[in-house]
Scaffold this active site. Structure first.
Site, PDB file in Angstrom:
ATOM      1  N   GLY A   8     -11.405 -11.582  11.700  1.00 60.42           N
ATOM      2  CA  GLY A   8     -11.431 -11.464  10.249  1.00 60.42           C
ATOM      3  C   GLY A   8     -10.049 -11.233   9.671  1.00 60.42           C
ATOM      4  O   GLY A   8      -9.298 -10.387  10.165  1.00 60.42           O
ATOM      5  N   ALA A   9      -9.706 -11.983   8.613  1.00 62.74           N
ATOM      6  CA  ALA A   9      -8.382 -11.867   7.993  1.00 62.74           C
ATOM      7  C   ALA A   9      -8.503 -11.438   6.542  1.00 62.74           C
ATOM      8  O   ALA A   9      -7.763 -11.902   5.681  1.00 62.74           O
ATOM      9  CB  ALA A   9      -7.640 -13.200   8.086  1.00 62.74           C
ATOM     10  N   GLY A  10      -9.430 -10.529   6.278  1.00 61.28           N
ATOM     11  CA  GLY A  10      -9.574  -9.979   4.939  1.00 61.28           C
ATOM     12  C   GLY A  10      -8.923  -8.616   4.835  1.00 61.28           C
ATOM     13  O   GLY A  10      -7.995  -8.287   5.585  1.00 61.28           O
ATOM     14  N   GLY A  12      -9.960  -5.684   5.754  1.00 65.42           N
ATOM     15  CA  GLY A  12     -10.064  -4.903   6.971  1.00 65.42           C
ATOM     16  C   GLY A  12      -9.233  -5.452   8.103  1.00 65.42           C
ATOM     17  O   GLY A  12      -8.477  -4.723   8.749  1.00 65.42           O
ATOM     18  N   SER A  34      -9.600 -15.918  12.625  1.00 68.48           N
ATOM     19  CA  SER A  34     -10.319 -16.102  11.370  1.00 68.48           C
ATOM     20  C   SER A  34     -10.581 -17.581  11.150  1.00 68.48           C
ATOM     21  O   SER A  34      -9.765 -18.428  11.520  1.00 68.48           O
ATOM     22  CB  SER A  34      -9.522 -15.545  10.189  1.00 68.48           C
ATOM     23  OG  SER A  34     -10.190 -15.802   8.967  1.00 68.48           O
ATOM     24  N   CYS A 160     -22.638  -3.261  -4.279  1.00 67.00           N
ATOM     25  CA  CYS A 160     -21.376  -3.350  -5.002  1.00 67.00           C
ATOM     26  C   CYS A 160     -21.552  -4.117  -6.314  1.00 67.00           C
ATOM     27  O   CYS A 160     -21.074  -5.244  -6.480  1.00 67.00           O
ATOM     28  CB  CYS A 160     -20.294  -3.994  -4.151  1.00 67.00           C
ATOM     29  SG  CYS A 160     -18.612  -3.686  -4.745  1.00 67.00           S
ATOM     30  N   GLY A 312     -12.837  -2.180  -1.436  1.00 61.69           N
ATOM     31  CA  GLY A 312     -11.596  -2.456  -0.720  1.00 61.69           C
ATOM     32  C   GLY A 312     -10.947  -1.206  -0.172  1.00 61.69           C
ATOM     33  O   GLY A 312     -10.445  -1.191   0.956  1.00 61.69           O
ATOM     34  N   CYS A 346     -12.569   2.162  -7.744  1.00 60.38           N
ATOM     35  CA  CYS A 346     -12.997   0.813  -8.132  1.00 60.38           C
ATOM     36  C   CYS A 346     -12.600   0.574  -9.575  1.00 60.38           C
ATOM     37  O   CYS A 346     -13.000   1.338 -10.466  1.00 60.38           O
ATOM     38  CB  CYS A 346     -14.503   0.666  -7.960  1.00 60.38           C
ATOM     39  SG  CYS A 346     -15.126  -0.962  -8.458  1.00 60.38           S
ATOM     40  N   LYS A 386      -5.444  -2.628 -12.835  1.00 62.73           N
ATOM     41  CA  LYS A 386      -5.962  -3.599 -11.876  1.00 62.73           C
ATOM     42  C   LYS A 386      -4.965  -4.729 -11.659  1.00 62.73           C
ATOM     43  O   LYS A 386      -4.790  -5.199 -10.521  1.00 62.73           O
ATOM     44  CB  LYS A 386      -7.315  -4.154 -12.336  1.00 62.73           C
ATOM     45  CG  LYS A 386      -7.899  -5.125 -11.318  1.00 62.73           C
ATOM     46  CD  LYS A 386      -9.323  -5.540 -11.608  1.00 62.73           C
ATOM     47  CE  LYS A 386      -9.795  -6.536 -10.550  1.00 62.73           C
ATOM     48  NZ  LYS A 386     -11.198  -6.958 -10.736  1.00 62.73           N
TER      49      LYS A 386
END
Length: 437
Positions: A8-10, A12, A34, A160, A312, A346, A386
């Site tokens: 995974g390349a997000g 996390g 990924s 979410c 996130g 958030c 943001k």
């Protein structure tokens, strides 16, 4: 030299990779796998849908970032995992053996649970991944040529809910700027028992702020709504209500990647990975997980099912704990194991205002029966914050650092933290000793 594989390349996956590179100082091999060539800043996808951002502005090519850090990159889809042999297969013929595996795949989108849900085989849009955000943008541009009713929200099991509120209120903002808001009724349909519940029982005055904003913007809403079917241009609820639409965006339920669910006993029924406090799997201590794929129960039972959100910051918190505990296992840092704090900030942007939600922790502390502190604040400054955070997060992914010292200082000043030491008397510490034995 240990072989550490990250899937995974997000949020996390990259955070774990960068923090491990820092902690291990090049002594061990880190490989990141990924099926996506780009990192995407997912919180910005509602902006993409409304032409407020171009997708390429919120994406980074992963391969050059990792090569600069000396981290091995493998693009491809993981098709099989053998936790007994400690082996991962990519595609049909590429295999990696590992000493430690970090699963940070994010979640798959379970559109199939509701007939007519989703942008590819259904009638609704989504902003849960970059491809769907682009589809939502194309559908929005077409909608503007022939505007009509909009429905936004989440289906049973969604988690979410922040992006759904963002989408509804950004639609209101954009339509007002174009001078056609009066032509477009907007309805928010939610499985939450009340607005601002967010799947966690609300926080501070979140319900009041969200309800006031919906009233001020003339957005109607339906709470405790169980969507059972979506037809072309119509949403159907279990109680018989029907809502026509010209444009719809609904958040789907999440589940785990197919290759995880194919391993007997690895996941729960939805494909999420159970973890100890260290974020190791209870039965496979060489496997860690971070992010949405991690099992996290909602803090309360609701009439209509809701998933627990994993923001996130929560994912970063898990990533820091995972990297710390792997480095400790390898003897590279002399310290006690840690667990993620699961505290969350958030920021929801609504165009000309916004709401910031802070919960510490997201799931109330069972030892005291409530969160240590929580707040929800509204103002145009949330929009600015943001935007700044988007710029900052993309920059630190370019720098190759997970959590710089000044970010830790900022969190400390907000009375937040990313990880906390695990007490030596913890039952899960005993469990960890058992699985090691």
């Amino acid at each position: 030299m240990a072989q550490i594989v990250i899937i995974g390349a997000g949020f996390g996956g990259l955070s774990v990779a960068y923090e491990l590179k820092h902690l291990l100082r090049g002594k061990h091999k880190i490989t990141l796998i990924s099926d996506e060539p780009n990192f995407t800043f997912i919180p910005s996808l509602p902006w993409v849908a409304f032409n407020l951002r171009k997708l390429e502005q919120v994406q980074l090519s992963v391969k050059p970032l990792l090569e600069k850090q000396g981290i091995h990159w493998q693009q491809g889809r993981v098709t099989a995992l053998d936790p007994n042999e400690k082996r991962v297969r990519v595609g049909e013929d590429i295999t990696f053996n590992y000493d430690y595996l970090v699963i940070a795949t994010g979640a798959s989108l379970a559109y199939e649970l509701i007939p007519g849900l989703g942008p590819e085989e259904g009638y609704t849009q989504s902003v849960c991944n970059p491809h769907h955000a682009e589809m939502a943008r194309e559908a929005w541009n077409k909608f503007l040529e022939n505007p009509g009713p909009i429905v936004v929200g989440g289906v049973p099991g969604a988690s979410c809910m922040g992006p759904a509120y963002e989408f509804a209120l950004l639609a209101d903002f954009v339509l007002r700027k174009k001078g056609i808001r009066e032509e477009v009724p907007i309805t928010f349909i939610s499985p939450e028992p009340y607005l601002g519940h967010l799947g966690i029982g609300g926080m501070a005055n979140s319900g009041k702020l969200v309800t006031e904003l919906m009233e001020q913007r003339g957005i109607k809403w339906v709470e405790n709504a169980e969507i059972t079917e979506i037809e072309e241009n119509q949403v159907k609820l279990a109680d018989g209500q029907e809502f026509p639409f010209q444009y719809a965006m609904f958040l789907p339920p999440f589940h785990g990647a197919p290759f995880l669910k194919e391993v007997p006993g690895l996941t729960d029924e939805k494909g999420f990975l159970p973890v100890l406090d260290t974020y190791q799997h209870p039965d496979y201590p060489s496997i860690y997980s971070a992010g949405v794929i991690t099992q996290l129960d909602a803090p309360e039972t609701t009439e209509i099912p809701l998933g627990a959100p994993k923001t996130g910051q929560m994912t970063e918190s898990m990533a820091m704990a995972v990297a710390h505990n792997i480095a400790r296992e390898l003897g590279e840092i002399p310290s006690r194991p840690v667990k993620p704090s699961l505290e969350a900030i958030c920021m929801a942007d609504f165009g000309d205002t916004g709401i910031i939600f802070i919960a510490a922790p997201v799931v109330p502390d069972p030892s005291i029966g409530h969160r240590r502190h929580a707040t929800a604040l509204r103002g145009i400054w949330v929009n600015w914050a943001k935007n700044v955070f988007e710029w900052y997060f993309l920059m630190k992914m370019r720098w190759g650092t997970a959590v710089p010292w000044f970010e830790k200082l900022g969190l400390f000043l907000l009375r937040l933290s990313l990880v906390t030491p695990i007490p030596e008397t913890s039952d899960q510490q005993k469990d960890l000793s058992r699985v090691k034995g």
